[in-house]
Design a protein around this motif. Structure first.
Motif, PDB file in Angstrom:
ATOM      1  N   TRP A 128      -3.512  -0.993   2.631  1.00 51.31           N
ATOM      2  CA  TRP A 128      -2.585  -0.993   1.500  1.00 51.31           C
ATOM      3  C   TRP A 128      -1.126  -0.904   1.927  1.00 51.31           C
ATOM      4  O   TRP A 128      -0.232  -0.894   1.083  1.00 51.31           O
ATOM      5  CB  TRP A 128      -2.913   0.162   0.555  1.00 51.31           C
ATOM      6  CG  TRP A 128      -4.185  -0.074  -0.161  1.00 51.31           C
ATOM      7  CD1 TRP A 128      -5.410   0.463   0.141  1.00 51.31           C
ATOM      8  CD2 TRP A 128      -4.401  -0.927  -1.277  1.00 51.31           C
ATOM      9  NE1 TRP A 128      -6.365   0.000  -0.717  1.00 51.31           N
ATOM     10  CE2 TRP A 128      -5.770  -0.858  -1.604  1.00 51.31           C
ATOM     11  CE3 TRP A 128      -3.577  -1.754  -2.039  1.00 51.31           C
ATOM     12  CZ2 TRP A 128      -6.325  -1.578  -2.655  1.00 51.31           C
ATOM     13  CZ3 TRP A 128      -4.135  -2.463  -3.099  1.00 51.31           C
ATOM     14  CH2 TRP A 128      -5.487  -2.362  -3.385  1.00 51.31           C
ATOM     15  N   ALA A 129      -0.874  -0.858   3.227  1.00 52.25           N
ATOM     16  CA  ALA A 129       0.504  -0.732   3.715  1.00 52.25           C
ATOM     17  C   ALA A 129       1.311  -1.989   3.422  1.00 52.25           C
ATOM     18  O   ALA A 129       0.777  -3.101   3.400  1.00 52.25           O
ATOM     19  CB  ALA A 129       0.504  -0.462   5.223  1.00 52.25           C
ATOM     20  N   ASP A 130       2.576  -1.781   3.204  1.00 48.26           N
ATOM     21  CA  ASP A 130       3.504  -2.895   2.986  1.00 48.26           C
ATOM     22  C   ASP A 130       4.083  -3.282   4.342  1.00 48.26           C
ATOM     23  O   ASP A 130       4.880  -2.533   4.914  1.00 48.26           O
ATOM     24  CB  ASP A 130       4.606  -2.469   2.026  1.00 48.26           C
ATOM     25  CG  ASP A 130       5.610  -3.565   1.745  1.00 48.26           C
ATOM     26  OD1 ASP A 130       5.505  -4.655   2.352  1.00 48.26           O
ATOM     27  OD2 ASP A 130       6.509  -3.327   0.914  1.00 48.26           O
ATOM     28  N   PRO A 131       3.708  -4.434   4.890  1.00 49.41           N
ATOM     29  CA  PRO A 131       4.192  -4.804   6.221  1.00 49.41           C
ATOM     30  C   PRO A 131       5.709  -4.975   6.284  1.00 49.41           C
ATOM     31  O   PRO A 131       6.298  -4.898   7.353  1.00 49.41           O
ATOM     32  CB  PRO A 131       3.476  -6.116   6.524  1.00 49.41           C
ATOM     33  CG  PRO A 131       2.952  -6.605   5.226  1.00 49.41           C
ATOM     34  CD  PRO A 131       2.843  -5.431   4.308  1.00 49.41           C
ATOM     35  N   ALA A 132       6.348  -5.156   5.151  1.00 44.65           N
ATOM     36  CA  ALA A 132       7.800  -5.329   5.131  1.00 44.65           C
ATOM     37  C   ALA A 132       8.539  -3.990   5.087  1.00 44.65           C
ATOM     38  O   ALA A 132       9.748  -3.955   5.245  1.00 44.65           O
ATOM     39  CB  ALA A 132       8.196  -6.179   3.930  1.00 44.65           C
ATOM     40  N   ASP A 133       7.822  -2.901   4.857  1.00 45.19           N
ATOM     41  CA  ASP A 133       8.456  -1.590   4.733  1.00 45.19           C
ATOM     42  C   ASP A 133       8.244  -0.787   6.010  1.00 45.19           C
ATOM     43  O   ASP A 133       7.154  -0.268   6.250  1.00 45.19           O
ATOM     44  CB  ASP A 133       7.863  -0.842   3.541  1.00 45.19           C
ATOM     45  CG  ASP A 133       8.514   0.521   3.306  1.00 45.19           C
ATOM     46  OD1 ASP A 133       9.422   0.905   4.073  1.00 45.19           O
ATOM     47  OD2 ASP A 133       8.099   1.192   2.351  1.00 45.19           O
ATOM     48  N   PRO A 134       9.291  -0.649   6.847  1.00 42.36           N
ATOM     49  CA  PRO A 134       9.120   0.077   8.110  1.00 42.36           C
ATOM     50  C   PRO A 134       8.882   1.572   7.918  1.00 42.36           C
ATOM     51  O   PRO A 134       8.417   2.247   8.826  1.00 42.36           O
ATOM     52  CB  PRO A 134      10.439  -0.170   8.848  1.00 42.36           C
ATOM     53  CG  PRO A 134      11.414  -0.502   7.775  1.00 42.36           C
ATOM     54  CD  PRO A 134      10.635  -1.163   6.668  1.00 42.36           C
ATOM     55  N   PRO A 137       4.112   4.932   5.453  1.00 49.58           N
ATOM     56  CA  PRO A 137       3.299   5.765   6.357  1.00 49.58           C
ATOM     57  C   PRO A 137       1.974   5.142   6.767  1.00 49.58           C
ATOM     58  O   PRO A 137       1.372   5.561   7.745  1.00 49.58           O
ATOM     59  CB  PRO A 137       3.075   7.052   5.559  1.00 49.58           C
ATOM     60  CG  PRO A 137       3.257   6.658   4.144  1.00 49.58           C
ATOM     61  CD  PRO A 137       4.253   5.531   4.140  1.00 49.58           C
ATOM     62  N   GLY A 138       1.501   4.140   6.056  1.00 47.91           N
ATOM     63  CA  GLY A 138       0.249   3.492   6.428  1.00 47.91           C
ATOM     64  C   GLY A 138       0.423   2.427   7.490  1.00 47.91           C
ATOM     65  O   GLY A 138      -0.529   1.922   8.053  1.00 47.91           O
ATOM     66  N   ARG A 139       1.654   2.088   7.763  1.00 43.40           N
ATOM     67  CA  ARG A 139       1.941   0.977   8.680  1.00 43.40           C
ATOM     68  C   ARG A 139       1.576   1.309  10.127  1.00 43.40           C
ATOM     69  O   ARG A 139       0.908   0.566  10.803  1.00 43.40           O
ATOM     70  CB  ARG A 139       3.416   0.625   8.570  1.00 43.40           C
ATOM     71  CG  ARG A 139       3.785  -0.616   9.291  1.00 43.40           C
ATOM     72  CD  ARG A 139       5.127  -1.106   8.789  1.00 43.40           C
ATOM     73  NE  ARG A 139       5.433  -2.358   9.431  1.00 43.40           N
ATOM     74  CZ  ARG A 139       6.407  -2.515  10.283  1.00 43.40           C
ATOM     75  NH1 ARG A 139       7.212  -1.523  10.557  1.00 43.40           N
ATOM     76  NH2 ARG A 139       6.608  -3.685  10.833  1.00 43.40           N
ATOM     77  N   THR A 140       2.062   2.428  10.617  1.00 44.82           N
ATOM     78  CA  THR A 140       1.794   2.827  11.993  1.00 44.82           C
ATOM     79  C   THR A 140       1.417   4.295  12.001  1.00 44.82           C
ATOM     80  O   THR A 140       2.124   5.120  11.465  1.00 44.82           O
ATOM     81  CB  THR A 140       3.041   2.623  12.877  1.00 44.82           C
ATOM     82  OG1 THR A 140       3.464   1.288  12.764  1.00 44.82           O
ATOM     83  CG2 THR A 140       2.746   2.965  14.318  1.00 44.82           C
ATOM     84  N   ARG A 141       0.308   4.590  12.630  1.00 46.09           N
ATOM     85  CA  ARG A 141      -0.141   5.976  12.684  1.00 46.09           C
ATOM     86  C   ARG A 141      -1.016   6.145  13.915  1.00 46.09           C
ATOM     87  O   ARG A 141      -1.808   5.286  14.239  1.00 46.09           O
ATOM     88  CB  ARG A 141      -0.936   6.317  11.426  1.00 46.09           C
ATOM     89  CG  ARG A 141      -1.294   7.767  11.316  1.00 46.09           C
ATOM     90  CD  ARG A 141      -1.948   8.025   9.984  1.00 46.09           C
ATOM     91  NE  ARG A 141      -1.029   7.731   8.915  1.00 46.09           N
ATOM     92  CZ  ARG A 141      -0.643   8.603   7.998  1.00 46.09           C
ATOM     93  NH1 ARG A 141      -1.114   9.816   8.023  1.00 46.09           N
ATOM     94  NH2 ARG A 141       0.184   8.267   7.038  1.00 46.09           N
ATOM     95  N   VAL A 142      -0.877   7.264  14.556  1.00 51.97           N
ATOM     96  CA  VAL A 142      -1.725   7.591  15.699  1.00 51.97           C
ATOM     97  C   VAL A 142      -2.722   8.631  15.233  1.00 51.97           C
ATOM     98  O   VAL A 142      -2.348   9.626  14.618  1.00 51.97           O
ATOM     99  CB  VAL A 142      -0.892   8.145  16.877  1.00 51.97           C
ATOM    100  CG1 VAL A 142      -1.800   8.582  18.017  1.00 51.97           C
ATOM    101  CG2 VAL A 142       0.105   7.099  17.349  1.00 51.97           C
TER     102      VAL A 142
END
Length: 170
Positions: A128-134, A137-142
């Motif tokens: 559900w992450a927005d790839p355009a929104d840096p 919080p869903g975009r990159t996570r460890v």
């Protein structure tokens, strides 16, 4: 006649916490319908729990596949009672599920279940992450996991597809 917001608050209070005062108010409203109040109330309560179970199941499909529909329904009901949704959209509800599962005695035989729920939730956030929104919080996570949940997830998918020995191989 109760307002819609009062009805919803009472239904939540009764469905999730069996609030006796909410039940009385609900039954008074349902007495005006052709269906017996107790029957109608149980239908409404069942709908609340079915909706919550479905919303949670959509976020953690591997957990559902692994523990089965019946046990997951019980888990979802108890989770809803202890961690009720606080927002109208259920698509983000369930973030506390891993710690809830880790604390349950009836899940102790599945010590990796909380990690699997963490992994499922992370995949859901990424989906559900927005790839355009840096800043999403869903975009990159460890993730820090204690079990090889990716192998478990693959084995569950294989088992669901008919490979009866997939889980035994993990």
């Amino acid at each position: 006649m109760a307002t819609l917001s009062r009805w919803q608050a009472d239904l939540s209070a009764y469905a999730l916490h069996e609030d006796p005062e909410a039940r009385v108010r609900l039954l008074a409203q349902l007495a005006q319908t052709p269906v017996p109040g107790d029957t109608a109330l149980q239908v409404h309560v069942a709908c609340v729990h079915a909706g919550l179970r479905a919303a949670l199941a959509q976020r953690v499909p591997t957990v559902v596949a692994l523990v089965g529909e019946d046990f997951f329904a019980l888990l979802a009901r108890e989770y809803a009672r202890t961690h009720p949704p606080t927002a109208p959209a259920l698509s983000c509800w369930g973030e506390e599920l891993p710690s809830f599962l880790a604390a349950r005695e009836d899940c102790a035989a599945l010590p990796w279940l909380a990690d699997l729920a963490t992994f499922d939730l992370a995949l859901d956030r990424v989906a559900w992450a927005d790839p355009a929104d840096p800043d999403d919080p869903g975009r990159t996570r460890v993730l820090s996991l204690h079990h090889a949940v990716d192998h478990l997830r693959e084995a569950v998918a294989a088992a669901v597809a008919g490979d009866d020995s997939a889980l035994a191989r993990v």
